[in-house]
Design a protein around this motif. Structure first.
Motif, PDB file in Angstrom:
ATOM      1  N   HIS A  39      34.924  36.078  39.136  1.00  0.00           N
ATOM      2  CA  HIS A  39      35.950  36.664  38.285  1.00  0.00           C
ATOM      3  C   HIS A  39      35.825  38.179  38.355  1.00  0.00           C
ATOM      4  O   HIS A  39      34.984  38.775  37.665  1.00  0.00           O
ATOM      5  CB  HIS A  39      35.786  36.188  36.845  1.00  0.00           C
ATOM      6  CG  HIS A  39      36.984  36.448  36.002  1.00  0.00           C
ATOM      7  ND1 HIS A  39      37.134  35.930  34.735  1.00  0.00           N
ATOM      8  CD2 HIS A  39      38.098  37.186  36.232  1.00  0.00           C
ATOM      9  CE1 HIS A  39      38.284  36.341  34.240  1.00  0.00           C
ATOM     10  NE2 HIS A  39      38.873  37.103  35.131  1.00  0.00           N
ATOM     11  N   PRO A  40      36.625  38.825  39.205  1.00  0.00           N
ATOM     12  CA  PRO A  40      36.584  40.290  39.291  1.00  0.00           C
ATOM     13  C   PRO A  40      37.162  40.909  38.029  1.00  0.00           C
ATOM     14  O   PRO A  40      38.033  40.303  37.384  1.00  0.00           O
ATOM     15  CB  PRO A  40      37.467  40.600  40.502  1.00  0.00           C
ATOM     16  CG  PRO A  40      37.611  39.304  41.234  1.00  0.00           C
ATOM     17  CD  PRO A  40      37.530  38.248  40.195  1.00  0.00           C
ATOM     18  N   PRO A  41      36.748  42.089  37.668  1.00  0.00           N
ATOM     19  CA  PRO A  41      37.278  42.725  36.461  1.00  0.00           C
ATOM     20  C   PRO A  41      38.769  42.971  36.572  1.00  0.00           C
ATOM     21  O   PRO A  41      39.256  43.505  37.571  1.00  0.00           O
ATOM     22  CB  PRO A  41      36.488  44.035  36.371  1.00  0.00           C
ATOM     23  CG  PRO A  41      35.948  44.249  37.738  1.00  0.00           C
ATOM     24  CD  PRO A  41      35.736  42.916  38.329  1.00  0.00           C
ATOM     25  N   GLY A  42      39.505  42.553  35.575  1.00  0.00           N
ATOM     26  CA  GLY A  42      40.935  42.778  35.538  1.00  0.00           C
ATOM     27  C   GLY A  42      41.746  41.891  36.455  1.00  0.00           C
ATOM     28  O   GLY A  42      42.955  42.096  36.615  1.00  0.00           O
ATOM     29  N   LYS A  43      41.095  40.915  37.067  1.00  0.00           N
ATOM     30  CA  LYS A  43      41.808  40.029  37.994  1.00  0.00           C
ATOM     31  C   LYS A  43      41.584  38.578  37.612  1.00  0.00           C
ATOM     32  O   LYS A  43      40.788  38.261  36.741  1.00  0.00           O
ATOM     33  CB  LYS A  43      41.331  40.265  39.426  1.00  0.00           C
ATOM     34  CG  LYS A  43      41.575  41.662  39.959  1.00  0.00           C
ATOM     35  CD  LYS A  43      41.097  41.786  41.398  1.00  0.00           C
ATOM     36  CE  LYS A  43      41.320  43.179  41.941  1.00  0.00           C
ATOM     37  NZ  LYS A  43      40.859  43.306  43.347  1.00  0.00           N
ATOM     38  N   ARG A  45      40.418  34.646  38.301  1.00  0.00           N
ATOM     39  CA  ARG A  45      39.285  33.993  38.930  1.00  0.00           C
ATOM     40  C   ARG A  45      39.624  33.594  40.358  1.00  0.00           C
ATOM     41  O   ARG A  45      40.738  33.161  40.642  1.00  0.00           O
ATOM     42  CB  ARG A  45      38.893  32.761  38.117  1.00  0.00           C
ATOM     43  CG  ARG A  45      37.616  32.080  38.550  1.00  0.00           C
ATOM     44  CD  ARG A  45      37.292  30.949  37.602  1.00  0.00           C
ATOM     45  NE  ARG A  45      38.300  29.909  37.644  1.00  0.00           N
ATOM     46  CZ  ARG A  45      38.428  28.979  36.709  1.00  0.00           C
ATOM     47  NH1 ARG A  45      37.643  29.010  35.638  1.00  0.00           N
ATOM     48  NH2 ARG A  45      39.346  28.054  36.825  1.00  0.00           N
ATOM     49  N   THR A  91      32.798  43.100  43.552  1.00  0.00           N
ATOM     50  CA  THR A  91      32.282  43.190  42.193  1.00  0.00           C
ATOM     51  C   THR A  91      32.933  42.133  41.322  1.00  0.00           C
ATOM     52  O   THR A  91      34.163  42.051  41.251  1.00  0.00           O
ATOM     53  CB  THR A  91      32.543  44.576  41.600  1.00  0.00           C
ATOM     54  OG1 THR A  91      31.770  45.549  42.324  1.00  0.00           O
ATOM     55  CG2 THR A  91      32.163  44.624  40.129  1.00  0.00           C
ATOM     56  N   ALA A  92      32.112  41.328  40.659  1.00  0.00           N
ATOM     57  CA  ALA A  92      32.642  40.230  39.858  1.00  0.00           C
ATOM     58  C   ALA A  92      31.493  39.536  39.147  1.00  0.00           C
ATOM     59  O   ALA A  92      30.315  39.736  39.487  1.00  0.00           O
ATOM     60  CB  ALA A  92      33.378  39.225  40.741  1.00  0.00           C
ATOM     61  N   VAL A  93      31.859  38.712  38.188  1.00  0.00           N
ATOM     62  CA  VAL A  93      30.912  37.750  37.644  1.00  0.00           C
ATOM     63  C   VAL A  93      31.037  36.491  38.499  1.00  0.00           C
ATOM     64  O   VAL A  93      32.142  35.956  38.663  1.00  0.00           O
ATOM     65  CB  VAL A  93      31.196  37.434  36.169  1.00  0.00           C
ATOM     66  CG1 VAL A  93      30.203  36.388  35.658  1.00  0.00           C
ATOM     67  CG2 VAL A  93      31.121  38.707  35.329  1.00  0.00           C
ATOM     68  N   LEU A 120      26.420  38.689  37.043  1.00  0.00           N
ATOM     69  CA  LEU A 120      27.229  39.850  37.431  1.00  0.00           C
ATOM     70  C   LEU A 120      26.707  40.462  38.716  1.00  0.00           C
ATOM     71  O   LEU A 120      25.507  40.733  38.851  1.00  0.00           O
ATOM     72  CB  LEU A 120      27.212  40.894  36.320  1.00  0.00           C
ATOM     73  CG  LEU A 120      27.907  42.216  36.628  1.00  0.00           C
ATOM     74  CD1 LEU A 120      29.405  42.009  36.854  1.00  0.00           C
ATOM     75  CD2 LEU A 120      27.670  43.221  35.503  1.00  0.00           C
ATOM     76  N   LEU A 122      27.512  43.813  40.933  1.00  0.00           N
ATOM     77  CA  LEU A 122      28.191  45.112  40.935  1.00  0.00           C
ATOM     78  C   LEU A 122      27.938  45.786  42.270  1.00  0.00           C
ATOM     79  O   LEU A 122      26.787  46.074  42.614  1.00  0.00           O
ATOM     80  CB  LEU A 122      27.685  45.983  39.784  1.00  0.00           C
ATOM     81  CG  LEU A 122      28.244  47.407  39.704  1.00  0.00           C
ATOM     82  CD1 LEU A 122      29.760  47.371  39.506  1.00  0.00           C
ATOM     83  CD2 LEU A 122      27.587  48.175  38.567  1.00  0.00           C
TER      84      LEU A 122
END
Length: 125
Positions: A39-43, A45, A91-93, A120, A122
């Protein structure tokens, strides 16, 4: 109870590689298909990779295809993910999922879509 626990996340420089692992624990009878998502930030899954119990089915999502390798160790109920040539957009969880059958008091229970809590990654210089 059954749990999936991811490990191996952290800060990685662009161009580097990551190695993640995810172990299922509990009163496990069997573990079927296992997979990784992120799950990238702001995007939304994204699907990263999946692997069947006998390794006869392995599939990769477009995001990391050609750079990712998924593998598993059935004796350890663990799935692994490595990705090389990392980019900031990696970068993502990262989450793992699994189809798990566990032993109850007098029966068995199936968790067909069990998720870990994520780790996470990064990618930054």
């Amino acid at each position: 109870q059954v749990h999936l626990a991811e490990s191996g996340g952290g800060l990685v420089q662009p161009g580097g590689s990551l190695s993640l692992s995810c172990a299922a624990s509990g009163s496990i009878v069997s573990v079927g298909n296992m997979a990784w998502y992120r799950h990238p930030p702001g995007k939304q899954r994204e699907f990263v990779a999946k692997i069947s119990k006998t390794n006869d089915i392995i599939d990769y999502g477009e995001a990391a295809k050609g750079r990712a390798i998924i593998s598993r160790d059935n004796a350890k109920n663990t799935v692994y993910l490595s990705i090389n040539s990392l980019k900031p957009e990696d970068t993502a969880v990262y989450f793992c999922t699994a189809d798990v059958v566990v032993r109850g008091d007098d029966t068995q229970y199936r968790y067909s879509d069990l998720w870990g809590q994520g780790t996470l990654v990064l990618v930054s210089s």
